[in-house]
Design an enzyme around this catalytic site. Structure first.
Site, PDB file in Angstrom:
ATOM      1  N   TYR A  18       0.876  -1.178   0.000  1.00 15.83           N
ATOM      2  CA  TYR A  18       0.000   0.000   0.000  1.00 15.83           C
ATOM      3  C   TYR A  18       0.915   1.231   0.000  1.00 15.83           C
ATOM      4  O   TYR A  18       0.854   2.101   0.858  1.00 15.83           O
ATOM      5  CB  TYR A  18      -0.968  -0.006   1.189  1.00 15.83           C
ATOM      6  CG  TYR A  18      -2.281   0.637   0.828  1.00 15.83           C
ATOM      7  CD1 TYR A  18      -3.119   0.063  -0.126  1.00 15.83           C
ATOM      8  CD2 TYR A  18      -2.682   1.839   1.406  1.00 15.83           C
ATOM      9  CE1 TYR A  18      -4.317   0.657  -0.479  1.00 15.83           C
ATOM     10  CE2 TYR A  18      -3.874   2.449   1.049  1.00 15.83           C
ATOM     11  CZ  TYR A  18      -4.684   1.858   0.112  1.00 15.83           C
ATOM     12  OH  TYR A  18      -5.865   2.450  -0.244  1.00 15.83           O
ATOM     13  N   LEU A  19       1.779   1.249  -1.015  1.00 19.16           N
ATOM     14  CA  LEU A  19       2.891   2.196  -1.049  1.00 19.16           C
ATOM     15  C   LEU A  19       2.433   3.649  -1.100  1.00 19.16           C
ATOM     16  O   LEU A  19       1.474   3.976  -1.796  1.00 19.16           O
ATOM     17  CB  LEU A  19       3.768   1.911  -2.267  1.00 19.16           C
ATOM     18  CG  LEU A  19       4.363   0.497  -2.350  1.00 19.16           C
ATOM     19  CD1 LEU A  19       5.199   0.358  -3.618  1.00 19.16           C
ATOM     20  CD2 LEU A  19       5.178   0.162  -1.112  1.00 19.16           C
ATOM     21  N   HIS A  23       7.282   5.403   1.427  1.00 14.28           N
ATOM     22  CA  HIS A  23       7.984   4.211   0.919  1.00 14.28           C
ATOM     23  C   HIS A  23       8.835   4.568  -0.302  1.00 14.28           C
ATOM     24  O   HIS A  23       9.969   4.110  -0.444  1.00 14.28           O
ATOM     25  CB  HIS A  23       6.981   3.143   0.466  1.00 14.28           C
ATOM     26  CG  HIS A  23       6.113   2.592   1.544  1.00 14.28           C
ATOM     27  ND1 HIS A  23       4.744   2.757   1.547  1.00 14.28           N
ATOM     28  CD2 HIS A  23       6.416   1.863   2.647  1.00 14.28           C
ATOM     29  CE1 HIS A  23       4.230   2.148   2.604  1.00 14.28           C
ATOM     30  NE2 HIS A  23       5.211   1.605   3.289  1.00 14.28           N
ATOM     31  N   SER A 173       0.512   3.891   5.790  1.00 14.89           N
ATOM     32  CA  SER A 173      -0.597   3.200   5.108  1.00 14.89           C
ATOM     33  C   SER A 173      -1.851   3.253   5.963  1.00 14.89           C
ATOM     34  O   SER A 173      -2.968   3.285   5.461  1.00 14.89           O
ATOM     35  CB  SER A 173      -0.220   1.737   4.836  1.00 14.89           C
ATOM     36  OG  SER A 173       1.000   1.690   4.131  1.00 14.89           O
TER      37      SER A 173
END
Ligand code: PAF
Length: 267
Positions: A18-19, A23, A173
């Site tokens: 769930y970048l 990230h 996230s």
């Protein structure tokens, strides 16, 4: 691995997917340290407690693959649970003794045992020269550094600054769980930490005074339920009464059902 045979440096960015931009900033940082960048996506059941959000943890592999590709990731490693744990729960795990019982570990028993075990496995599978983690998960980064040091795992651990939204909220996230009214109050965490850091810079060194000023900020946000707020030593994670440069102010709080964490280095 071809990259290794060609004498290229390999970097690993471990994630649970769930970048978000946080990230992807780790990917950019990895790229500056290695010719070949791998990113892992694995929602690790071993690090979730029985009443935690494993089942509803946000997942979107297709979107993640597109985002990783657009950022120039060379390989995405996204194993199934059965690939990572083919024999069920591993009999041998990595435990960080007392360090894992403080801060988040005190309220999430078994969490860091799961984190360290999966990170050790990922390092063993990918065998990177360097692995990049985010400072937002401060305790995690301390424990991972200790693990590679104490177990002589040959890898450099790089910890990258927290990436924040415009209002200071640390990217996570789990921010996707927040209702609009909760999201609006999530800024309280960084606001409080920033007040602590400003007071420290202004010469305050008594931890209880700093904590009081930070609690005053948090209490102005009625949806924020503080789980812990501490000033700790950056290596031992012990709570301090006197603060010196390099110590860390760390907070965990619930907004509704969503648990958020954040921290700042007092510099
Ligand atoms: O920080 C995370 O996303 C996870 O804890 C990690 C390091 C990928 C291990 O599952």
């Amino acid at each position: 691995m071809r990259a290794r045979q060609a004498g290229q440096r390999v970097a690993l960015v471990p994630t649970m997917g769930y970048l978000h931009e946080g990230h992807l900033s780790l990917v950019d940082r990895a790229r500056r340290q290695a010719e070949w960048v791998a990113l892992s996506i694995f929602v690790n059941p071993l690090q979730f407690g029985p009443s935690e959000d494993l089942a509803r943890y946000p997942r979107d592999l297709e979107r993640d693959l597109a985002a990783a590709g657009a950022r120039g990731v060379d390989l995405v490693f996204a194993p199934e649970v059965a690939e990572m744990y083919p024999h069920g729960e591993p009999a041998v795990v990595v435990v960080a003794e007392h360090l894992q019982d403080r801060l988040c570990g005190a309220v999430r028993p078994g969490h860091f045992r799961g984190v360290l075990t999966v990170v050790a496995k990922l390092l063993g599978i990918v065998r990177p020269d360097t692995a990049v983690f985010g400072q937002k998960d401060f305790q995690q980064s301390v424990l991972i550094r200790r693990m590679v040091r104490d177990l002589d795992i040959e890898v450099e651990i790089d910890v990258a600054p927290t990436v924040r939204e415009a209002d200071g909220v640390a990217m996570s996230s789990r921010n996707s769980y927040l209702r609009p009214d909760e999201r609006a109050q999530a800024r309280a965490l960084y606001e409080a930490l920033s007040v602590g850091r400003d007071r420290f810079r202004a010469g305050w060194t008594v931890a209880s005074d700093l904590l009081k000023s930070m609690r005053a900020v948090l209490s102005a946000y009625p949806l924020v339920k503080v789980e812990y707020l501490e000033v700790v030593d950056a290596e031992t994670l012990e709570s301090l009464s006197r603060v010196s440069p390099g110590c860390v102010a760390a907070v965990a709080a619930y907004l509704g059902e969503t648990r958020l964490i954040d921290n700042v280095v007092l510099d």
